[in-house]
Design an enzyme around this catalytic site. Structure first.
Site, PDB file in Angstrom:
ATOM      1  N   CYS A 247       4.407   9.723  -0.019  1.00  0.00           N
ATOM      2  CA  CYS A 247       3.101   9.951   0.024  1.00  0.00           C
ATOM      3  C   CYS A 247       2.619  11.009  -1.156  1.00  0.00           C
ATOM      4  CB  CYS A 247       2.792  10.787   1.612  1.00  0.00           C
ATOM      5  SG  CYS A 247       0.942  11.560   1.577  1.00  0.00           S
TER       6      CYS A 247
ATOM      7  N   ASN B 255       9.506   4.466   3.301  1.00  0.00           N
ATOM      8  CA  ASN B 255       9.375   4.144   4.653  1.00  0.00           C
ATOM      9  C   ASN B 255      10.888   3.576   5.203  1.00  0.00           C
ATOM     10  OD1 ASN B 255       6.278   3.926   5.335  1.00  0.00           O
ATOM     11  ND2 ASN B 255       6.666   3.520   3.222  1.00  0.00           N
TER      12      ASN B 255
ATOM     13  N   HIS C  67       5.007   4.668  12.822  1.00  0.00           N
ATOM     14  CA  HIS C  67       5.194   4.601  11.216  1.00  0.00           C
ATOM     15  C   HIS C  67       6.198   5.251  10.847  1.00  0.00           C
ATOM     16  CE1 HIS C  67       3.676   4.211   7.005  1.00  0.00           C
ATOM     17  NE2 HIS C  67       4.133   5.314   6.891  1.00  0.00           N
TER      18      HIS C  67
ATOM     19  N   ARG D  99       0.710  -1.242  -0.008  1.00  0.00           N
ATOM     20  CA  ARG D  99       0.191   0.054  -0.210  1.00  0.00           C
ATOM     21  C   ARG D  99       0.821   1.139  -0.044  1.00  0.00           C
ATOM     22  NH1 ARG D  99      -0.670   4.618   2.600  1.00  0.00           N
ATOM     23  NH2 ARG D  99      -0.355   3.691   4.516  1.00  0.00           N
ATOM     24  N   ASP D 100       1.500   1.762   1.255  1.00  0.00           N
ATOM     25  CA  ASP D 100       2.220   2.712   1.158  1.00  0.00           C
ATOM     26  C   ASP D 100       3.540   2.832   0.426  1.00  0.00           C
ATOM     27  OD1 ASP D 100       2.929   5.560   2.138  1.00  0.00           O
ATOM     28  OD2 ASP D 100       3.782   4.908   3.941  1.00  0.00           O
TER      29      ASP D 100
ATOM     30  N   HIS E 135       9.298   7.387   8.381  1.00  0.00           N
ATOM     31  CA  HIS E 135       9.934   7.266   7.135  1.00  0.00           C
ATOM     32  C   HIS E 135      11.497   7.674   7.268  1.00  0.00           C
ATOM     33  CE1 HIS E 135       6.387   7.469   4.272  1.00  0.00           C
ATOM     34  NE2 HIS E 135       5.863   7.206   5.394  1.00  0.00           N
TER      35      HIS E 135
END
Length: 290
Positions: A228, A237, A195, A11-12, A197
């Site tokens: 993003c 990430n 979460h 996803r990300d 980065h």
């Protein structure tokens, strides 16, 4: 230590790639990560295809997943429309997200902070499966700058989620800030995650700081993929294989097959046609040369 590693690569990780992978290929990535022993995988996000074409066909991805016992499959939603799509699938967990600042919410979800908060509260109230609420730009916003930790803690206190995740979306936090905010939110009495980065090369130190402060969930992305679309200069990430190498080296058993993660990153490198951000898949999981 009870620790859940969540790979957000499907996803990300992929949402910021210039190329769009077919749903079958994205499902293959999910299946490979599950086979490597990841306990949780964020497989898809339910967003508009025209805004994030890399995430198109979420339902097709879910349908092609080969489910494994002991693996929790999650999906991300921004609004009620996304949640209605998710609830028609067999995904195990819903991750609903909002930003800590007004401008980020307007850019990312076309809503004010108050509107985004109300929207998340409604989704959480209706949820029929375990919930995670992720607060994006919890440490710094690309539009408004530094974020007041008190604002983030106050926002977290409003959200009736099973789990709260604090996101350093643009990779600006130092470990001391992560440690402090995780401790503050953990005092609310719910499991807290981080979460991170690695934009400014603090992501792995921040992950350890979060653990020291009591976080029980860590997000990472295979190969260090990510970013993003609505956060300028938000690079990848922290890499799942790099994080697993670090944690195992620190004596924290993850139950994840590091060699399998390395193989997945090599596969992705070929698939995407570029060198990925992760370090371990290039250096090797072993310190002994072949």
């Amino acid at each position: 230590m009870a620790l859940t590693l969540c790979d957000v690569g499907p996803r990300d990780g992929l949402q910021n790639e210039p190329d769009t992978l077919a749903p079958a290929v994205r499902a293959e990535l999910v299946n490979k990560l599950a086979a490597a022993g990841l306990p949780r995988i964020e497989a898809v996000s339910f967003v508009r295809d025209d805004r994030v074409p890399q995430m198109a066909g979420a339902e097709e991805v879910v349908a092609a997943i080969e489910r494994r016992d002991g693996v929790e499959y999650a999906g991300l939603v921004l609004n009620e429309q996304g949640f209605e799509r998710l609830r028609q699938t067999g995904l195990d967990r819903v991750n609903v997200t909002l930003g800590a600042t007004d401008t980020f919410n307007r850019r990312n979800g076309n809503a004010s902070l108050a509107e985004a908060t109300a929207r998340v509260e409604r989704i959480l109230a209706e949820a029929d499966r375990p919930t995670t609420a992720t607060i994006s730009v919890a440490f710094g916003c690309p539009f408004e700058g530094e974020v007041d930790p008190g604002v983030v803690a106050g926002l977290a206190g409003k959200l009736e989620a099973d789990e709260l995740v604090l996101a350093d979306t643009i990779g600006v936090a130092p470990p001391s800030a992560v440690r402090s905010l995780v401790e503050r939110v953990k005092a609310l009495g719910k499991p807290v995650g981080f979460h991170g980065h690695n934009t400014r090369n603090t992501g792995y130190a921040n992950a350890l700081a979060a653990l020291e402060a009591g976080a029980t969930v860590l997000d990472a992305s295979i190969g260090g993929l990510g970013g993003c679309p609505y956060a300028p200069r938000a690079t990848g990430n922290i890499a799942t294989e790099d994080l697993v190498y670090l944690l195992e080296g620190e004596g924290i058993v993850t139950g994840v097959d590091l060699d399998a993660l390395v193989e997945i990153s090599v596969w992705l490198e070929t698939l995407l046609g570029r060198t990925l951000e992760g370090q371990v898949y290039r250096a090797g999981a072993s310190i002994v040369s072949a």
